[in-house]
Design a protein around this motif. Sequence first.
Motif, PDB file in Angstrom:
ATOM      1  N   ASP A  42       0.870  -1.177   0.000  1.00  0.00           N
ATOM      2  CA  ASP A  42       0.000   0.000   0.000  1.00  0.00           C
ATOM      3  C   ASP A  42       0.903   1.222   0.000  1.00  0.00           C
ATOM      4  O   ASP A  42       1.621   1.468   0.978  1.00  0.00           O
ATOM      5  CB  ASP A  42      -0.897  -0.007   1.243  1.00  0.00           C
ATOM      6  N   VAL A  43       0.901   1.974  -1.111  1.00  0.00           N
ATOM      7  CA  VAL A  43       1.711   3.186  -1.230  1.00  0.00           C
ATOM      8  C   VAL A  43       0.830   4.436  -1.290  1.00  0.00           C
ATOM      9  O   VAL A  43       1.272   5.492  -1.716  1.00  0.00           O
ATOM     10  CB  VAL A  43       2.667   3.132  -2.451  1.00  0.00           C
ATOM     11  N   GLY A  44      -0.425   4.294  -0.871  1.00  0.00           N
ATOM     12  CA  GLY A  44      -1.334   5.422  -0.872  1.00  0.00           C
ATOM     13  C   GLY A  44      -1.868   5.766  -2.246  1.00  0.00           C
ATOM     14  O   GLY A  44      -2.274   6.900  -2.489  1.00  0.00           O
ATOM     15  N   ALA A  45      -1.897   4.793  -3.157  1.00  0.00           N
ATOM     16  CA  ALA A  45      -2.342   5.032  -4.535  1.00  0.00           C
ATOM     17  C   ALA A  45      -3.806   4.658  -4.746  1.00  0.00           C
ATOM     18  O   ALA A  45      -4.276   4.657  -5.879  1.00  0.00           O
ATOM     19  CB  ALA A  45      -1.460   4.248  -5.506  1.00  0.00           C
ATOM     20  N   GLY A  46      -4.502   4.287  -3.683  1.00  0.00           N
ATOM     21  CA  GLY A  46      -5.906   3.909  -3.818  1.00  0.00           C
ATOM     22  C   GLY A  46      -6.101   2.441  -4.163  1.00  0.00           C
ATOM     23  O   GLY A  46      -7.219   1.984  -4.340  1.00  0.00           O
ATOM     24  N   ARG A  47      -5.015   1.709  -4.305  1.00  0.00           N
ATOM     25  CA  ARG A  47      -5.054   0.271  -4.571  1.00  0.00           C
ATOM     26  C   ARG A  47      -3.718  -0.310  -4.148  1.00  0.00           C
ATOM     27  O   ARG A  47      -2.732   0.406  -4.004  1.00  0.00           O
ATOM     28  CB  ARG A  47      -5.315  -0.019  -6.046  1.00  0.00           C
ATOM     29  N   ILE A  48      -3.681  -1.610  -3.981  1.00  0.00           N
ATOM     30  CA  ILE A  48      -2.439  -2.299  -3.656  1.00  0.00           C
ATOM     31  C   ILE A  48      -1.621  -2.447  -4.932  1.00  0.00           C
ATOM     32  O   ILE A  48      -2.150  -2.816  -5.985  1.00  0.00           O
ATOM     33  CB  ILE A  48      -2.736  -3.693  -3.036  1.00  0.00           C
ATOM     34  N   MET A  49      -0.348  -2.148  -4.845  1.00  0.00           N
ATOM     35  CA  MET A  49       0.571  -2.351  -5.969  1.00  0.00           C
ATOM     36  C   MET A  49       1.440  -3.557  -5.631  1.00  0.00           C
ATOM     37  O   MET A  49       1.745  -3.812  -4.465  1.00  0.00           O
ATOM     38  CB  MET A  49       1.425  -1.099  -6.214  1.00  0.00           C
ATOM     39  N   TRP A  50       1.851  -4.302  -6.658  1.00  0.00           N
ATOM     40  CA  TRP A  50       2.560  -5.556  -6.470  1.00  0.00           C
ATOM     41  C   TRP A  50       3.982  -5.480  -6.996  1.00  0.00           C
ATOM     42  O   TRP A  50       4.259  -4.807  -7.989  1.00  0.00           O
ATOM     43  CB  TRP A  50       1.803  -6.687  -7.164  1.00  0.00           C
ATOM     44  N   SER A  51       4.860  -6.207  -6.315  1.00  0.00           N
ATOM     45  CA  SER A  51       6.259  -6.271  -6.691  1.00  0.00           C
ATOM     46  C   SER A  51       6.757  -7.703  -6.606  1.00  0.00           C
ATOM     47  O   SER A  51       6.345  -8.454  -5.719  1.00  0.00           O
ATOM     48  CB  SER A  51       7.092  -5.401  -5.736  1.00  0.00           C
ATOM     49  N   ILE A 109       1.922   6.252   5.270  1.00  0.00           N
ATOM     50  CA  ILE A 109       1.907   5.519   4.004  1.00  0.00           C
ATOM     51  C   ILE A 109       1.687   6.508   2.863  1.00  0.00           C
ATOM     52  O   ILE A 109       0.828   7.384   2.945  1.00  0.00           O
ATOM     53  CB  ILE A 109       0.791   4.457   4.018  1.00  0.00           C
ATOM     54  N   GLY A 110       2.483   6.373   1.805  1.00  0.00           N
ATOM     55  CA  GLY A 110       2.379   7.260   0.648  1.00  0.00           C
ATOM     56  C   GLY A 110       3.230   8.504   0.754  1.00  0.00           C
ATOM     57  O   GLY A 110       3.325   9.263  -0.211  1.00  0.00           O
TER      58      GLY A 110
END
Length: 114
Positions: A42-51, A109-110
């Motif tokens: 969770d980087v505060g982008a409104g959705r979970i981002m994956w790595s 976060i973010g």
Amino acid sequence: MSPLKPQASYDDFARLDIRIGEVVEVQPFPRARNPSYKVGVDVGAGRIMWSSAQITNYEPAALVGSLVVCICNLGPKNIAAFTSELLILGAKDASGEVIVLGPRSEVAIGEPIF
């Protein structure tokens, strides 16, 4: 010690979206060529981002809830039929294990890195 890379301008740095993220999910990634996890952040982008992250020296439970430093705008990368959307930053310790970079204190976060 590796030599310094060529100089970059401040504008080069400013184009990178580097943020504090919180690890919210860690999944095994057996198809990866090198031992890796699929890590949801969770980087505060409104959705979970994956790595896709080569940080298997950590137990998944130890990663969940931790704050990490991520580059969020390098563009998606296809790794063994998985789309990796961000880069979790790390460095190798003296024994060659990857150590995940994170803030020394609580940070929202973010929050952007500057």
